[in-house]
Scaffold this motif. Sequence first.
Motif, PDB file in Angstrom:
ATOM      1  N   UNK A  73      -9.662   1.940   6.743  1.00  0.00           N
ATOM      2  CA  UNK A  73     -10.268   3.228   6.407  1.00  0.00           C
ATOM      3  C   UNK A  73      -9.370   4.415   6.728  1.00  0.00           C
ATOM      4  N   UNK A  74      -8.548   4.297   7.764  1.00  0.00           N
ATOM      5  CA  UNK A  74      -7.654   5.407   8.105  1.00  0.00           C
ATOM      6  C   UNK A  74      -6.661   5.672   6.980  1.00  0.00           C
ATOM      7  N   UNK A  75      -6.180   4.629   6.337  1.00  0.00           N
ATOM      8  CA  UNK A  75      -5.256   4.804   5.226  1.00  0.00           C
ATOM      9  C   UNK A  75      -6.002   5.074   3.925  1.00  0.00           C
ATOM     10  N   UNK A  76      -7.287   4.720   3.874  1.00  0.00           N
ATOM     11  CA  UNK A  76      -8.076   4.931   2.658  1.00  0.00           C
ATOM     12  C   UNK A  76      -8.628   6.350   2.568  1.00  0.00           C
ATOM     13  N   UNK A  77      -8.495   7.126   3.640  1.00  0.00           N
ATOM     14  CA  UNK A  77      -8.942   8.509   3.591  1.00  0.00           C
ATOM     15  C   UNK A  77     -10.380   8.739   3.983  1.00  0.00           C
ATOM     16  N   UNK A  78     -10.970   7.789   4.695  1.00  0.00           N
ATOM     17  CA  UNK A  78     -12.339   7.998   5.165  1.00  0.00           C
ATOM     18  C   UNK A  78     -12.350   9.117   6.199  1.00  0.00           C
ATOM     19  N   UNK A  79     -13.282  10.055   6.031  1.00  0.00           N
ATOM     20  CA  UNK A  79     -13.374  11.185   6.939  1.00  0.00           C
ATOM     21  C   UNK A  79     -12.960  12.496   6.315  1.00  0.00           C
ATOM     22  N   UNK A  80     -12.312  12.430   5.141  1.00  0.00           N
ATOM     23  CA  UNK A  80     -11.938  13.655   4.419  1.00  0.00           C
ATOM     24  C   UNK A  80     -12.484  13.570   2.994  1.00  0.00           C
ATOM     25  N   UNK A 105       3.101   8.071  -4.348  1.00  0.00           N
ATOM     26  CA  UNK A 105       2.439   7.215  -3.376  1.00  0.00           C
ATOM     27  C   UNK A 105       1.228   6.557  -4.017  1.00  0.00           C
ATOM     28  N   UNK A 106       1.110   5.259  -3.795  1.00  0.00           N
ATOM     29  CA  UNK A 106      -0.041   4.484  -4.269  1.00  0.00           C
ATOM     30  C   UNK A 106      -0.750   3.917  -3.049  1.00  0.00           C
ATOM     31  N   UNK A 107      -2.052   4.183  -2.953  1.00  0.00           N
ATOM     32  CA  UNK A 107      -2.835   3.672  -1.835  1.00  0.00           C
ATOM     33  C   UNK A 107      -3.624   2.432  -2.228  1.00  0.00           C
ATOM     34  N   UNK A 108      -3.406   1.363  -1.505  1.00  0.00           N
ATOM     35  CA  UNK A 108      -4.139   0.118  -1.741  1.00  0.00           C
ATOM     36  C   UNK A 108      -5.201  -0.126  -0.679  1.00  0.00           C
ATOM     37  N   UNK A 109      -5.255   0.730   0.331  1.00  0.00           N
ATOM     38  CA  UNK A 109      -6.128   0.523   1.484  1.00  0.00           C
ATOM     39  C   UNK A 109      -7.600   0.588   1.101  1.00  0.00           C
ATOM     40  N   UNK A 110      -8.409  -0.109   1.894  1.00  0.00           N
ATOM     41  CA  UNK A 110      -9.850  -0.108   1.703  1.00  0.00           C
ATOM     42  C   UNK A 110     -10.548  -0.030   3.061  1.00  0.00           C
ATOM     43  N   UNK A 111     -11.626   0.729   3.117  1.00  0.00           N
ATOM     44  CA  UNK A 111     -12.402   0.824   4.350  1.00  0.00           C
ATOM     45  C   UNK A 111     -12.915  -0.557   4.741  1.00  0.00           C
ATOM     46  N   UNK A 112     -12.868  -0.838   6.028  1.00  0.00           N
ATOM     47  CA  UNK A 112     -13.359  -2.119   6.535  1.00  0.00           C
ATOM     48  C   UNK A 112     -12.354  -3.249   6.490  1.00  0.00           C
ATOM     49  N   UNK A 113     -11.163  -3.001   5.971  1.00  0.00           N
ATOM     50  CA  UNK A 113     -10.176  -4.075   5.809  1.00  0.00           C
ATOM     51  C   UNK A 113      -9.669  -4.578   7.153  1.00  0.00           C
ATOM     52  N   UNK A 114      -9.478  -5.876   7.215  1.00  0.00           N
ATOM     53  CA  UNK A 114      -8.794  -6.520   8.336  1.00  0.00           C
ATOM     54  C   UNK A 114      -7.420  -6.969   7.843  1.00  0.00           C
ATOM     55  N   UNK A 115      -6.660  -7.543   8.740  1.00  0.00           N
ATOM     56  CA  UNK A 115      -5.322  -8.008   8.381  1.00  0.00           C
ATOM     57  C   UNK A 115      -5.378  -8.987   7.211  1.00  0.00           C
ATOM     58  N   UNK A 140     -10.304  -3.032  12.597  1.00  0.00           N
ATOM     59  CA  UNK A 140     -11.398  -3.950  12.251  1.00  0.00           C
ATOM     60  C   UNK A 140     -11.147  -5.360  12.766  1.00  0.00           C
ATOM     61  N   UNK A 141      -9.884  -5.670  13.074  1.00  0.00           N
ATOM     62  CA  UNK A 141      -9.609  -6.934  13.755  1.00  0.00           C
ATOM     63  C   UNK A 141     -10.076  -6.864  15.209  1.00  0.00           C
ATOM     64  N   UNK A 151      -4.894 -14.078  14.374  1.00  0.00           N
ATOM     65  CA  UNK A 151      -4.311 -12.777  14.061  1.00  0.00           C
ATOM     66  C   UNK A 151      -2.789 -12.839  14.081  1.00  0.00           C
ATOM     67  N   UNK A 152      -2.227 -13.575  14.996  1.00  0.00           N
ATOM     68  CA  UNK A 152      -0.769 -13.709  15.055  1.00  0.00           C
ATOM     69  C   UNK A 152      -0.240 -14.358  13.781  1.00  0.00           C
ATOM     70  N   UNK A 153      -0.931 -15.404  13.328  1.00  0.00           N
ATOM     71  CA  UNK A 153      -0.519 -16.084  12.100  1.00  0.00           C
ATOM     72  C   UNK A 153      -0.661 -15.160  10.889  1.00  0.00           C
ATOM     73  N   UNK A 154      -1.789 -14.470  10.798  1.00  0.00           N
ATOM     74  CA  UNK A 154      -2.032 -13.594   9.650  1.00  0.00           C
ATOM     75  C   UNK A 154      -1.104 -12.386   9.648  1.00  0.00           C
ATOM     76  N   UNK A 155      -0.849 -11.816  10.829  1.00  0.00           N
ATOM     77  CA  UNK A 155       0.045 -10.657  10.918  1.00  0.00           C
ATOM     78  C   UNK A 155       1.452 -11.036  10.484  1.00  0.00           C
ATOM     79  N   UNK A 156       1.904 -12.201  10.914  1.00  0.00           N
ATOM     80  CA  UNK A 156       3.228 -12.660  10.519  1.00  0.00           C
ATOM     81  C   UNK A 156       3.288 -12.895   9.014  1.00  0.00           C
TER      82      UNK A 156
END
Length: 273
Positions: A73-80, A105-115, A140-141, A151-156
């Motif tokens: 959500x921070x990258x998706x612009x929630x709050x503005x 710039x292209x934003x792919x982010x979505x509110x609630x997204x996890x890794x 959200x993680x 999370x370590x596996x997914x982050x990598x």
Amino acid sequence: MSRSPAPGPLVEVSVATLGLVVPLLGLVAGQAVLALRRYGASPAVDRVDVTVKPSGGAPAGAAVIEIAAFGDSAMAGVGVHQPADALPVQLAQRVADSAGHPVHVVGYARAGARTIDVLARQVPLVRRVPDVSVLVIGTNDVTGITPPATLLRLSSALLDALESLGAPVVMSSLPEFRAMRLMPHPLMEAVLGYGAVVGAVQRRAAADRPLVHLVDVRGAVGSEFFNEGTMSADAFHPSAVGYGRIADALVPAVLSVLGTAQTLETTHDHQAE
């Protein structure tokens, strides 16, 4: 080829911490639900896909810098409410002003997204090779208690996927959770505890990757989010001012990987004359 690190001591410690935090999160789950119902959730701005120009103008024929923005959500612009106030656009404008080039710039982010959501649902949408990818993920993680080993596996895997786009990656640290007044006690204590685990896992996943630049945004500007005006009306997401400060913290790393740090220094020298 995957670069997933072996679990090792860090995950063993994280599992021990998880054993302490999960029961606490379970106890306060009802409290969290009530808080979310009370404060609600701010809507995200429309999906970002814009080109911004340097405030001082750009030379004719100047190449366009491509930024791909991923995350929650921070990258998706929630709050503005205006796209220009969202983090990706504010970051793009700062890059454009410093580099003297237009920025798309292209934003792919979505509110609630996890890794896992960035890996499975955002990266596959990329159709244009970026010059830099910017990533804000992990909150959200924390609240969703993604297990450390998972999370370590997914982050990598996510960083592998972003690197495979052919561009460097600028990754933000977790935010300053204590500034999120939406979270009551003892939920706050649980989030802070597990946030430390998630932060450590992210640092491990990003380590020894020359193309990945992890920025300590919390260390750089986190304390400012206790100031009036930096958080939005929902008391959970940043305001336009807050997103601007996050952009300020990220832009040096973006400029560095784009090879424009010298341009920024020259621009400042000219302005000082």
